[in-house]
Scaffold this active site. Structure first.
Site, PDB file in Angstrom:
ATOM      1  N   SER A 210       0.865  -1.373  -0.040  1.00 57.67           N
ATOM      2  CA  SER A 210       0.060   0.168   0.041  1.00 57.67           C
ATOM      3  C   SER A 210       0.978   1.423  -0.060  1.00 57.67           C
ATOM      4  O   SER A 210       0.317   2.352  -0.370  1.00 57.67           O
ATOM      5  CB  SER A 210      -0.690  -0.010   1.034  1.00 57.67           C
ATOM      6  OG  SER A 210      -0.179  -0.528   2.446  1.00 57.67           O
ATOM      7  N   GLU A 211       2.306   1.118   0.481  1.00 57.87           N
ATOM      8  CA  GLU A 211       3.119   2.238   0.184  1.00 57.87           C
ATOM      9  C   GLU A 211       4.402   1.532   0.125  1.00 57.87           C
ATOM     10  O   GLU A 211       4.727   0.646   0.824  1.00 57.87           O
ATOM     11  CB  GLU A 211       3.275   3.212   1.395  1.00 57.87           C
ATOM     12  CG  GLU A 211       1.865   4.214   1.587  1.00 57.87           C
ATOM     13  CD  GLU A 211       1.912   4.898   2.694  1.00 57.87           C
ATOM     14  OE1 GLU A 211       3.091   5.327   3.109  1.00 57.87           O
ATOM     15  OE2 GLU A 211       1.028   5.386   3.359  1.00 57.87           O
ATOM     16  N   ASN A 212       5.339   2.445  -0.807  1.00 59.36           N
ATOM     17  CA  ASN A 212       6.678   2.141  -0.642  1.00 59.36           C
ATOM     18  C   ASN A 212       7.352   3.189  -1.479  1.00 59.36           C
ATOM     19  O   ASN A 212       6.576   3.656  -2.432  1.00 59.36           O
ATOM     20  CB  ASN A 212       6.962   0.595  -1.422  1.00 59.36           C
ATOM     21  CG  ASN A 212       8.349   0.381  -2.002  1.00 59.36           C
ATOM     22  OD1 ASN A 212       8.673   0.030  -3.127  1.00 59.36           O
ATOM     23  ND2 ASN A 212       8.982   0.453  -0.869  1.00 59.36           N
TER      24      ASN A 212
END
Length: 464
Positions: free
Chosen positions: A368-370
């Site tokens: 969901s985030e990187n």
């Protein structure tokens, strides 16, 4: 193609309401803790820049969603601002906010972009903070009603809901390490905040289950987004292993276990009990949390946590802190992001996926985030475009490890970069840039970076 991803893989990016919308004091929005803190201590924000205007998504959402489409997004996560929708945290709903979020959701769907909607991203309404924030069970109830309101208003079109983004961060920032409002340093209060957050999560999940039954809508899913940071011990020495285990219990498993298994890890309960730090648990809490298991897990991953056993004695006159049990360890020869000061360890993403597969029932999940923050990114401007080859390399290397995990059976369904357009970042404002599109703050002009062009190809080919 070397790295082919599963059919219908989610390609996209993530952001939040406070960091993108702007219009912080317009159209009936209530004040949140960030609006308030900036008014009282602007010096705590990089360059004295507030989120009042952010990246003007409130005005430009239509053209911004078109830009998402242009670089191959089939999904996008943002959040609903609690203080915009319900300005006092509970009570009356703001019709202007309903109109705005309806428009955003409808526009995304019209462009073939699946909306992933998160309910809380660090942005406590000030009216709720004044009655205790997450230390108060009244706020837990108000949040539950806010969640139920969102499901009723938007649940006919939104299929992917998330209760919280990185719930450990308000605990760390607001109640342990003084980098978020209300700037408290108190382990016991921090534990209460974390515990009540999990209660609020579970109650929101229950509301969603009720909503699904009432509307016979079984295709929707509800989850939580956790920043899972693997805790790597310096060595296999038992003292280092113990230090890494405690760090993992405090920073990862405190939210991961109750979200996925429905109960807190016994090791954490034992640790808190031993040191007199257990929160107040009421009758029925355990059953509420047990029923709050998620359908899907969002995983945010940026950098590893490396720890070692403490080499020095704890000053017991100082506040009780997680660092009583471990020290951070800088591994010699580690790979660094020289523009941000964080370690880059791509295999971490694979280790997280393997852990979820082996120890958490292979829960359906997605990245969901990187992302890669870069200070002074203008130095890579050439012929009017940011040539961010370093970001392409960063994403590619992480995707390679993610692909390996999927090949081995991990149920990972997508990859979202942080973020779409360079956005405002809590205390750091616009210091570090993360976007596929660069943002000119003076003109609010968006310009596609090289990484945006590359990502469009990846999405089109479903791999690279």
């Amino acid at each position: 193609m070397q790295h082919q991803f599963p059919k219908n893989f989610w390609w996209g990016s993530a952001s939040s309401a406070t960091q993108t919308e702007g219009a912080a004091f317009e159209d009936g929005k209530g004040e949140n803790i960030w609006d308030h803190w900036y008014k009282t201590q602007p010096n705590r924000f990089f360059g004295d820049v507030s989120a009042t205007d952010a990246s003007t998504f409130y005005q430009h959402y239509r053209s911004d969603i078109a830009l998402m489409k242009e670089i191959g997004h089939n999904s996008f996560r943002t959040s609903i601002s609690w203080s915009r929708l319900i300005p006092n945290g509970c009570g009356e709903v703001n019709p202007k906010a309903v109109e705005f979020y309806n428009n955003v959701i409808d526009e995304m769907l019209a462009q073939g972009i699946e909306p992933f909607i998160n309910l809380f991203h660090f942005d406590m309404p000030m009216a709720m903070q004044e009655i205790g924030g997450w230390e108060s069970r009244k706020v837990v109830e108000a949040y539950t009603e806010f969640a139920a309101t969102c499901f009723e208003l938007f649940g006919d079109r939104v299929k992917y809901w998330f209760t919280f983004n990185e719930p450990i961060v308000p605990v760390e920032g607001g109640y342990l390490y003084d980098f978020h409002y209300p700037n408290v340093v108190d382990f016991g209060r921090a534990v209460t905040v974390g515990y009540h957050t999990m209660l609020a999560h579970a109650k929101a999940v229950a509301k969603y289950r009720q909503y699904q039954q009432k509307n016979q809508q079984q295709e929707g899913q509800i989850g939580i987004i956790l920043n899972l940071t693997p805790s790597y011990p310096r060595s296999q020495n038992p003292a280092d292993l113990k230090a890494a285990n405690i760090a993992d219990l405090l920073f990862n498993r405190s939210f991961l276990d109750p979200s996925v298994t429905g109960e807190f890890p016994q090791g954490l309960v034992d640790l808190l009990t031993e040191h007199g730090q257990m929160p107040v648990c009421e009758t029925g809490d355990r059953e509420i949390i047990a029923a709050g298991k998620v359908d899907i897990l969002g995983v945010n991953y940026y950098q590893p946590r490396r720890v070692k056993a403490r080499l020095t004695a704890v000053d017991t006159n100082g506040p009780f802190m997680p660092e009583w049990f471990f020290e951070n360890y800088e591994m010699p020869g580690r790979k660094m992001n020289p523009h941000r000061g964080w370690e880059i360890y791509e295999k971490g993403i694979y280790d997280i996926m393997t852990n979820l597969r082996e120890n958490y029932g292979n829960i359906p999940c997605f990245i969901s985030e990187n992302g890669m923050g870069v200070e002074g990114e203008d130095k890579f401007l050439k012929d009017g475009q940011i040539q961010d080859t370093y970001r392409i390399e960063f994403i590619q290397d992480h995707l390679s490890w993610l692909h390996k995990a999927i090949q081995e059976g991990s149920d990972c369904r997508g990859y979202h970069l942080w973020t779409f357009i360079d956005n405002w970042s809590w205390n750091n404002a616009y210091k570090n840039r993360y976007g596929f599109y660069s943002l000119d703050l003076a003109t609010q002009t968006r310009t596609k970076k090289l990484s945006g062009e590359w990502f469009a190809e990846v999405s089109k080919n479903n791999g690279f």
